[in-house]
Design an enzyme around this catalytic site. Structure first.
Site, short mmCIF file in Angstrom:
data_model
loop_
_atom_site.label_atom_id
_atom_site.label_comp_id
_atom_site.label_asym_id
_atom_site.label_seq_id
_atom_site.Cartn_x
_atom_site.Cartn_y
_atom_site.Cartn_z
N ARG A 161 0.83 -1.21 0.00
CA ARG A 161 0.00 0.00 0.00
C ARG A 161 0.86 1.26 0.00
O ARG A 161 0.49 2.27 -0.60
CB ARG A 161 -0.97 0.00 1.18
CG ARG A 161 -1.99 1.11 1.12
CD ARG A 161 -3.03 0.99 2.22
NE ARG A 161 -4.09 0.05 1.90
CZ ARG A 161 -5.25 0.36 1.35
NH1 ARG A 161 -5.50 1.63 1.02
NH2 ARG A 161 -6.16 -0.55 1.12
N GLU A 198 -9.50 6.15 7.42
CA GLU A 198 -8.06 6.36 7.26
C GLU A 198 -7.67 7.63 6.50
O GLU A 198 -6.69 8.29 6.87
CB GLU A 198 -7.45 5.14 6.58
CG GLU A 198 -7.48 3.90 7.43
CD GLU A 198 -7.03 2.66 6.67
OE1 GLU A 198 -6.04 2.04 7.09
OE2 GLU A 198 -7.66 2.32 5.65
#
Length: 774
Positions: A312, A715
């Site tokens: 990621r 997030e």
């Protein structure tokens, strides 16, 4: 339309939170015969166990039994991916604080005192403690990955401008208010019920079963709520649940594991710290032509979730910027420190920090406003909207958000005013920065993008909802309850969300990757619709109307010209033997990803945002303060604006803590010394800027078919705090010039700021001299 969804409804447990009546795993009433468990931990970072004498531990007051790896009937592992995390170390110690044994005693004080009596002799071995040493030793937990597009080397070497440099990005402790907790009760026929403070009950269930040598159906895991998680309760809780279950099943007595803060911080993983090095070619306006980026992270002694975390980071090293010729190399370094794990953003923040540093360095090299350099590199349309991993950026909102925020924050005139202020103030310097966010939503491991739910309607018109998501204060239970209430046209108080329970909804994914509302909201909606369709069919048959004439709204059911209360209608349906219970299942569409080529569409969509932050720095002490923040964030069509604003504010401040005050420090023996509030500083209320202006982007429903066209909010807001770091860089540049700003490391503590200003940095940064290519 029923006014439930898209409304700023209060958190379903708000009154319980503020009155102290919310039950957490630590609040469960204990049976009289409960055993309390404490760990015996290593006091070296790397070595072999030569001899272990636990006789004094066993004979200590109140001790019932001592457990080592030899007492585990199944697999000595709590690692979710590679099975390389032993519950108890056997012969090799791999980090300072690693569990070696557990003590079960009649009180927690007795257990902790007894654990200190162990006599263990070690043969010390060389320890790798940091990223640089790991790189030099080729020490990795996983193979290096390379994401590449175009011809970056040739383009960089032929570019009009060229710059190379590096940035050090620190880790972060989760510092949830509720620590790691597990409470296990033995059940009949060898079963066990585990109350665990976990974001991933199904994973805990499976790992407990493996440790006990049992099947998954022998283990039930429950979690009503957590006092914070942030990723620290995704993979880490399995260790404590396994030990609690081991003690309970071996002794036949309930067993509780509750870590104190110091042990929690020592034993559990953190956000991965990173080193990023770059070589970039660009034109005279700051447009990136070619980029070579190296990302190296400290993973710790085992794999844990370092694979997807670092993936990621690679996928977010573009942030909002088109990189036509790019190479991103990702090193997953093995060190003899605690194994790092999931943390809010899951590698995305570190990847974004890297590219934002590149752009800021380019701007300072060219003496341009960093915002101008950022804007010229934004994703555009056509060929300039494809990511390095070949996913199209279809709903690019960054231009709209930044244009709006520049005006609403008065960015341009404030930047001019700050320049004038700094010219007349030799001690206090101010800085300002605007940074954007583009964050991909979905688990990069495709199989986790699924969810289940169970909805049950009772004959009094009340509804019980259960789903696989977990509540950690973020409001997931509230949002999913809003969805179900909307579907039945009833008030929110008629819906109760029950404890997350592996015996009700099986094989669930972690509540992580900002996907909780997306996945569980859809699953619950599907379950409610199945029941609703049965009720409509019942009405059609019994009242001789068309399906469209059956309307659920305002707590009633309108059937043609007849109107019944929802409770009366479902009672009639029950008498007619209509099923009022259903499961629902949802899986995210469109996503695909080839792990071997690092190409595909790993994300269902992107969430966007931007922040303008203004700071002040005392150049004599390094003390700094956030003066003002302006945030504009994209949540699609918000399920609950009040909760979403709260998540944005909390995420921003947590990110600011990561980048300014939260410094992890290990000594040269591999011992974590910042393991309590006295040595590790999270943001306080006083750190919130006096002037904070937070807005949701309006009239932008998600173009994808998400739940009510909303977007994830857990997030993405954390990365808005990157603007704080770059505002501090801006202030440092005013005090000591552009190279000083480039030398600022994260976290930008007062010490780090003084090092940068004084030109005496001890960081890994070592900017090469910019060179003009011929």
């Amino acid at each position: 339309m029923n006014p439930v969804v898209n409304q700023p409804v209060a958190h379903e447990s708000a009154a319980l939170h503020v009155s102290g009546r919310a039950y957490y795993s630590d609040d469960i009433a204990l049976p009289a015969n409960v055993l309390h468990v404490a760990f015996g931990m290593s006091d070296i970072a790397h070595g072999r166990i030569k001899h272990m004498d636990l006789s004094a531990v066993l004979s200590a007051p109140g001790v019932v039994r001592v457990f080592t790896a030899m007492d585990i009937p199944g697999e000595n592992n709590y690692g979710p991916v590679m099975h390389d995390d032993p519950i108890f170390a056997t012969d090799i110690i791999q980090f300072h604080g690693q569990p070696i044994f557990a003590v079960a005693a009649n009180s927690i004080d007795m257990a902790r005192r007894a654990a200190k009596l162990a006599r263990i002799d070690y043969e010390p071995l060389p320890a790798i403690l940091d990223i640089a040493t790991a790189l030099a030793a080729d020490s990795f937990v996983l193979p290096t990955e390379t994401l590449r597009r175009g011809e970056p080397e040739a383009v960089i070497s032929g570019a009009p401008q060229r710059l190379s440099g590096a940035i050090s990005i620190g880790g972060q402790d989760h510092f949830y208010l509720e620590g790691q907790i597990a409470f296990a009760l033995p059940q009949e026929n060898g079963g066990v019920l585990v109350h665990s403070s976990t974001q991933h009950p199904s994973e805990v269930q499976h790992l407990v079963a493996h440790a006990l040598g049992k099947h998954a159906h022998d283990v039930v895991v429950q979690c009503r709520r957590m006092g914070g998680g942030f990723g620290g309760k995704e993979s880490q809780p399995a260790l404590f649940a396994c030990v609690a279950a081991l003690v309970a099943t071996a002794t036949g007595r309930p067993a509780k594991v509750r870590l104190d803060r110091d042990d929690d911080m020592v034993m559990t993983g953190k956000r991965h710290d990173f080193i990023a090095e770059y070589d970039v070619g660009f034109d005279d306006k700051g447009r990136i032509l070619g980029l070579s980026l190296m990302l190296a992270s400290r993973c710790g002694y085992s794999v844990d979730l370092s694979g997807p975390v670092n993936d990621r980071a690679m996928f977010h090293a573009d942030n909002c910027y088109f990189l036509e010729h790019v190479q991103i190399v990702s090193h997953r370094c093995k060190t003899h420190t605690v194994s790092n794990t999931a943390f809010r953003g899951f590698g995305g923040p570190q990847g974004m920090m890297a590219i934002e540093a590149v752009l800021d360095d380019i701007a300072r090299h060219l003496d341009l406003d960093p915002l101008a350099v950022r804007r010229i590199n934004f994703y555009g349309i056509g060929e300039r909207n494809v990511t390095p991993y070949h996913m199209q950026v279809e709903d690019n909102l960054v231009h709209r958000i930044v244009d709006d925020l520049v005006v609403s924050s008065d960015y341009t005139s404030r930047r001019t005013a700050i320049t004038k202020f700094n010219a007349h103030n030799p001690i206090i310097k101010r800085g300002i920065a605007l940074t954007p966010v583009k964050f991909g939503i979905s688990f990069t491991a495709t199989q986790y993008n699924q969810a289940g739910a169970l909805v049950q309607v009772y004959t009094d018109g009340s509804v019980l909802l259960n789903h696989g998501g977990t509540e950690m204060g973020q409001g997931l239970f509230t949002k999913v309850a809003q969805v179900v209430a909307d579907e039945f046209g009833i008030v929110l108080d008629q819906v109760r969300v029950s404890t997350t329970d592996t015996s009700k909804v099986p094989n669930t994914s972690a509540t992580a990757a900002s996907s909780g509302s997306d996945l569980n909201g859809k699953a619950a909606q599907i379950a409610a619709r199945i029941i609703k369709e049965r009720l409509i069919a019942f009405a059609v048959e019994n009242y001789h109307v068309q399906a469209h004439e059956v309307v659920f709204e305002a707590g009633k059911v309108r059937i043609g010209e007849n109107t019944l209360g929802f409770d009366a209608f479902v009672r009639d349906a029950y008498l007619a033997r209509i099923s009022l219970s259903s499961t629902g299942f949802y899986r995210t569409p469109k996503i695909h990803y080839n792990r071997s080529t690092l190409r595909g569409r790993p994300f269902f969509y992107f969430a966007y945002g931007a922040a303008v932050t203004e700071v002040a720095v005392d150049t004599l002490t390094g003390e700094n303060r956030i003066l003002r923040v302006d945030i504009l964030h994209d949540v699609g069509k918000s399920l609950n604006p009040a909760l979403d604003i709260g998540q944005i504010e909390g995420g921003f401040l947590q990110g600011a803590g990561w980048l300014t005050s939260e410094e992890l420090w290990w000594n040269n023996q591999g011992e974590l010394k910042t393991h309590a509030p006295s040595t590790y500083k999270i943001p306080a209320v006083s750190d919130w800027p006096e002037d904070a202006r937070v807005r949701l982007l309006e009239n932008t429903p998600n173009t994808e078919d998400t739940i009510f066209h909303s977007k994830a909010v857990g997030e993405p807001p954390l990365m808005l705090a990157i603007s704080v770091f770059h505002a501090l860089r801006d202030a440092v540049a005013s005090a000591a010039g552009p190279i000083a700003a480039m030398n600022l490391t994260a976290p930008a503590t007062p010490q780090a700021i003084l090092h940068a200003i004084d030109g005496n940095t001890e960081s890994v940064r070592n900017h090469a001299v910019a060179e003009e290519s011929v």
